[in-house]
Every structure is written in structure tokens, then in C-alpha cells.
Design an enzyme around this catalytic site. Structure first.
Site, short mmCIF file in Angstrom:
data_model
loop_
_atom_site.label_atom_id
_atom_site.label_comp_id
_atom_site.label_asym_id
_atom_site.label_seq_id
_atom_site.Cartn_x
_atom_site.Cartn_y
_atom_site.Cartn_z
N GLY A 1 -3.03 28.05 23.75
CA GLY A 1 -2.38 29.04 24.62
C GLY A 1 -0.89 29.10 24.30
N ASP A 2 -0.20 30.02 24.97
CA ASP A 2 1.25 30.20 24.78
C ASP A 2 1.58 30.61 23.35
OD1 ASP A 2 1.60 29.30 27.43
OD2 ASP A 2 1.57 27.23 26.72
N THR B 1 -3.19 22.71 36.43
CA THR B 1 -2.00 23.37 36.97
C THR B 1 -2.12 23.53 38.48
OG1 THR B 1 -2.98 25.53 36.60
CG2 THR B 1 -1.57 24.67 34.85
N PRO C 1 7.75 21.25 30.67
CA PRO C 1 8.08 21.27 29.24
C PRO C 1 6.80 21.20 28.43
CG PRO C 1 8.83 19.21 30.27
CD PRO C 1 8.24 20.05 31.36
N THR D 1 -10.02 24.61 29.82
CA THR D 1 -9.99 25.39 31.05
C THR D 1 -11.43 25.66 31.49
OG1 THR D 1 -8.89 27.24 32.15
CG2 THR D 1 -9.84 27.69 29.97
N LYS E 1 3.24 39.18 24.42
CA LYS E 1 4.11 40.05 23.62
C LYS E 1 3.27 40.96 22.70
CE LYS E 1 6.53 41.10 19.85
NZ LYS E 1 7.59 40.62 19.03
N ALA F 1 -2.00 30.32 34.17
CA ALA F 1 -1.11 30.37 33.01
C ALA F 1 -0.37 31.69 33.11
CB ALA F 1 -1.90 30.31 31.71
N HIS G 1 2.07 34.92 30.99
CA HIS G 1 2.63 35.55 29.80
C HIS G 1 4.08 35.87 30.10
CE1 HIS G 1 -1.24 36.15 28.05
NE2 HIS G 1 -1.63 36.97 28.98
N THR G 2 4.92 35.71 29.11
CA THR G 2 6.30 36.14 29.30
C THR G 2 6.51 37.39 28.48
OG1 THR G 2 6.80 33.80 29.35
CG2 THR G 2 8.67 35.30 29.30
P1 GDP Z 1 1.27 33.84 25.88
O1 GDP Z 1 0.80 33.18 27.12
O2 GDP Z 1 0.34 33.62 24.73
O3 GDP Z 1 1.60 35.27 26.09
O4 GDP Z 1 2.61 33.13 25.45
P2 GDP Z 1 3.93 32.83 26.33
O5 GDP Z 1 4.36 34.04 27.01
O6 GDP Z 1 3.78 31.60 27.11
O7 GDP Z 1 4.92 32.39 25.17
C1 GDP Z 1 5.50 33.24 24.35
C2 GDP Z 1 7.00 33.11 24.51
O8 GDP Z 1 7.57 33.39 23.29
C3 GDP Z 1 7.60 34.11 25.47
O9 GDP Z 1 8.77 33.58 26.04
C4 GDP Z 1 7.90 35.30 24.57
O10 GDP Z 1 8.94 36.13 25.06
C5 GDP Z 1 8.31 34.60 23.35
N1 GDP Z 1 7.97 35.27 22.10
C6 GDP Z 1 6.84 35.96 21.76
N2 GDP Z 1 6.91 36.31 20.47
C7 GDP Z 1 8.09 35.84 20.00
C8 GDP Z 1 8.71 35.83 18.73
O11 GDP Z 1 8.19 36.35 17.75
N3 GDP Z 1 9.92 35.22 18.63
C9 GDP Z 1 10.52 34.60 19.68
N4 GDP Z 1 11.70 34.02 19.49
N5 GDP Z 1 9.96 34.55 20.89
C10 GDP Z 1 8.75 35.16 21.04
#
Ligand code: GDP
Length: 430
Positions: free
Chosen positions: A11-12, A127, A305, A237, A17, A38, A40-41
Site C-alpha cells: 500500500g501507499d 489501524t 511513521p 487486511t 495520485k 487507509a 490516499h493523499t
Molecule cells: P496511496 O494510498 O497508494 O494513494 O498512497 P499515499 O497517498 O499514501 O502515498 C503517496 C504519497 O506520495 C502522497 O503524499 C502523494 O502526494 C505522494 N506522491 C504520489 N506520487 C508521487 C511522486 O511521483 N512523487 C512524489 N514526490 N510524491 C508523490
């Protein structure tokens, strides 16, 4: 046409994105598994958002966001999430919730906490969002389905039955306060009123949409290694994280899924307990964690972390295979620009033998990483728009990993924004 966006690892990986980027040319985005455990950012013109329940396409006004039947639906969290984005100027999204989705109840969250307390140091790193108790109840057939909220007799009878069963555990195993069936019913009535405007026969809606040639994105949560069947059981999970489950968790035919975009991050991170062969520690890990993602590698939901490691070709090849990958989206490559040399895990040594096959958990616990070191590129690559313009060592890193995992890397993400994306022709793409 249906495309799935799923994770290869723990994950993460940056699925949010990639989904957000692909959503520009999609009509419907569906969450098909997992819950609010979980997140997404997503970074876009409105700002930076952490989503836990809503699909990542929610920021476009042309898309419909769907919560499929496979999701663990936390109704107050969903409603609050819709409010939190509209409060910040995002146009009210079109949200549909499957009438067959089941509901995360307050007692699921409590049971998660009580069980962690009971297990003490032997916990699974939950979590505490109620996900495991929720799915246990779903399969024990004592869950509440959204449709049941609209059938008062069913609801009343079940509230009494569930309270009775839960109270045995609460009293005798956990020594905690009992559930009152009347209060439970009140909670369910509240949920009914909150969710009513969104409820839909999602499978029928998707059937119509596919007949009209709409593009549907299935958005996965977590990744292959957290799948209850194919992951690092029991540190997994409670719902399937695989693209194949997208058919079930959304309610559409499996043969409609034409593209499976598996997201791999250019290094590894994991949350929770469990074997993590390419893990790094100390200052080396701290630096990658600080520089990682967009503002550091900390859980989007929990703020914990993340554990850090080098790219793991063994786990990622396996992760891509189980997903049925047609394309790999390789993310967060820009972050590695500070390193002189970049170690990559290319094999596991288990009992003195080197393998590139991902093993079952008991053997995985014994695995030691076999590392190969590649030269770094030592520069910022965020503004680069084509593969050919990337520094040579950066291209070599991508090509090396593509060859080791055996699946075509056709998208490279070199920054957190929607425009930080490089499309690439891969020699592995048939
Ligand atoms: P997800 O759960 O798979 O969507 O992943 P997360 O959201 O937990 O983690 C992805 C993190 O990396 C987020 O803070 C995104 O904004 C950031 N992110 C995604 N792609 C990129 C990238 O290509 N470069 C950088 N620097 N950050 C990225």
C-alpha cells in the site's frame, strides 16, 4: 471499458495520485474493497487532501464517485469527508453508495481496540478502524447491509440478535460495557437518514454505464502483499486487494476489466507489523522517510511513521503477477534524486539459497535481501516531461527494475501533482 488501479506491495504506492490523474478521462470511479483504515493523499488545484473513503476522482465535476458493495462503509466518516471537501471549495461531488455495501458499526471499532488491548505486544498492527471485526461479521452473516436500513422489521430483529451475541464477548472476553439493542437501533436510524440520498443499485448502474461505453476506474486500497489470500498472512487486511476482486466488490463482469494498472513505488514503505525483507533502519531510513512521498512517509489516516526500505524486485514481481498487471505505474521516482547510489533488492536468501520467488510467510520471515547497487542521478527530475529527457542513470534505474519485475512500466510519476507524469513506450508492452 474498465481499468483497475491497484497496488503491488504494502500500500501507499501512490494509487491515489495515479487514479486522480487517470480520472481526468474517466466517467466513474469505484472503491471496491477496504474501508476508512487507509488513505490516499491527493494534491490538486484545490489543495492537498487525505481521502479515506471517497474515491480519488471526486475532485472532478464530470465524474461519479461510487462506493461499491465490497467496501467497509463507515457512514459518519463518509458524510464528514464529503463535507470536508465541499467546505474547501470543491464542487459537491456526485456520490453513489451500493445498497449492498455493509456498514462499519461503532462496536466494530471498539472490538478492534479491545482485541489489540487483549493481544498486547502480539497485535497485528491494526489501524483500529473496525475493519477486521467488520469483515468477520460480514462473512458470519451478522453484518448490516445498507438495504436493510430501509426495512424496519429486519433491522429491529437483527439489532436484538447482534447485541445478544456481541454482549457475550463484551462481558466474558473483554470485560467491557454491553451494547443496548435500543441504542443500536437508534444509531442505525441515524445512519439511514444520512445515507439515504446516496443509495443506489450500483451493479445495475455500472451495467448501464458499460452499455453506454463509459470508462470506469476501479480504485484499490493497499496492495497485493496485504491480500488475505496472496499476501503476508496473517499480517494482511481483511478484504481482497486484488484487481480480480474489483469485479465482485463493484458488481461487474470480470471480463470487462481490460487494463490493470499496478502501482509500484520507486522504493518501499510499509505500515504495521510483518516481514519486510528490504527494510532499512537508522539514519538511512530516516532520511528516505523525511524526503519520501510528498512531505514525508507518514500514514495518511494514522500519521504513523512508515517503515522504509529499498525497492524489492521479488515482492514487486509477485505483486504485479497476482494483480494481472497490464501496465506498471512507477511512482515517487523524484525522491531518489539525493542518493549517490541506490540499492535494489533483487533476490531473497533463505536458508543459504537465493530465490527470486516470493515465499509463504514462514519462509519469508527467514529471508535476507540480496542487494544490487545502481548509480544515482543526483538531480531534481520533477519538471521533466519525457522519458528520453530523464538523466541516463535514472532511465537505467527504471529499465533495470522493469526487466527484473517483468511487467511494462508505461507511466512514471515524478512528483505529487497531476502534471508530474511521464508516459513511456515499454519494450515489454505487447
Ligand atoms: P496511496 O494510498 O497508494 O494513494 O498512497 P499515499 O497517498 O499514501 O502515498 C503517496 C504519497 O506520495 C502522497 O503524499 C502523494 O502526494 C505522494 N506522491 C504520489 N506520487 C508521487 C511522486 O511521483 N512523487 C512524489 N514526490 N510524491 C508523490
Amino acid at each position: 471499458m474498465v481499468k483497475a488501479v491497484v497496488g503491488a506491495n504494502w500500500g501507499d504506492e501512490g494509487k491515489g495520485k495515479i487514479t486522480d490523474t487517470l480520472a481526468e478521462r474517466a466517467d466513474i470511479i469505484v472503491r471496491f474493497q477496504g474501508g476508512a483504515n487507509a488513505g490516499h493523499t491527493i494534491v490538486n488545484d484545490y489543495g492537498k487532501f487525505a481521502l479515506h473513503t471517497l474515491p480519488s476522482g471526486v475532485f472532478y465535476s464530470h465524474t461519479t464517485s461510487v462506493i461499491g458493495n465490497g467496501v467497509a462503509l463507515n457512514i459518519p466518516v463518509l458524510i464528514e469527508e464529503i463535507r470536508s471537501i465541499t467546505d474547501r471549495g470543491v464542487p459537491a461531488p456526485r456520490v453513489l453508495v451500493s445498497d449492498r455495501a455493509q456498514i462499519v458499526m461503532p462496536y466494530h471499532i471498539l472490538f478492534d481496540q479491545y482485541e489489540e488491548e487483549r493481544l498486547g505486544g502480539k497485535s497485528f498492527g491494526s489501524t483500529k478502524s473496525g475493519i477486521a471485526p467488520f469483515y468477520s461479521d460480514k462473512y458470519a452473516k451478522i453484518g448490516f447491509q445498507v438495504s436493510e436500513l430501509f426495512h424496519e422489521e429486519v433491522l429491529q430483529e437483527k439489532a436484538v440478535r447482534v447485541a445478544e451475541m456481541k454482549n457475550v464477548l463484551l462481558e466474558h472476553l473483554y470485560h467491557k460495557p454491553a451494547i443496548d439493542a435500543g441504542e443500536l437501533l437508534d444509531t442505525l436510524h441515524g445512519y439511514r437518514d444520512m445515507i439515504a440520498p446516496y443509495v443506489c443499485d450500483v451493479a445495475a448502474f455500472l451495467d448501464e454505464a458499460l452499455k453506454e461505453n463509459k470508462t470506469v476506474l476501479l480504485e484499490g486500497q493497499l496492495g497485493t502483499l496485504k491480500d488475505p489470500d496472496h499476501g503476508i498472512y496473517p499480517m494482511v487486511t481483511s478484504s481482497s486487494t486484488l484487481a480480480a476482486y474489483g469485479a465482485i466488490g463493484a458488481g461487474l463482469p470480470p471480463y470487462e476489466i481490460k487494463e490493470i494498472i499496478t502501482v509500484c513505488k520507486a522504493y518501499s514503505s510499509a505500515v504495521g507489523a510483518g516481514a519486510f525483507v528490504s527494510e532499512i533502519f537508522g539514519e538511512e531510513a530516516d532520511e528516505l522517510r523525511r524526503r519520501g512521498g510528498d512531505g514525508g512517509e507518514y500514514g495518511a489516516t494514522t500519521g504513523r511513521p512508515r517503515r522504509m526500505g529499498w525497492f524489492d524486485c521479488v515482492a514487486s514481481r509477485y505483486g504485479c503477477r497476482l494483480q494481472g498487471t497490464t501496465d506498471v505505474a512507477f511512482t515517487v521516482l523524484d525522491v531518489l534524486g539525493y542518493l549517490d547510489e541506490i540499492p535494489v533488492c533483487v533476490g531473497y536468501e533463505i536458508d543459504g539459497q537465493v530465490t527470486t520467488d516470493f515465499p509463504v510467510t514462514a519462509r519469508l520471515e527467514k529471508a535476507r535481501p540480496v542487494l544490487e547497487t545502481l548509480p544515482g542521478w543526483k538531480c531534481e527530475i520533477r519538471d521533466i516531461k519525457s522519458f528520453e529527457e530523464l538523466p541516463e542513470n535514472c532511465r537505467r534505474y527504471v529499465e533495470f527494475i522493469e526487466e527484473k519485475i517483468g511487467y511494462p512500466i508505461t507511466m512514471i510519476s515524478n512528483g505529487p501533482g497531476r502534471n508530474h507524469i511521464i508516459y513511456r513506450e515499454s519494450p515489454l508492452k505487447r
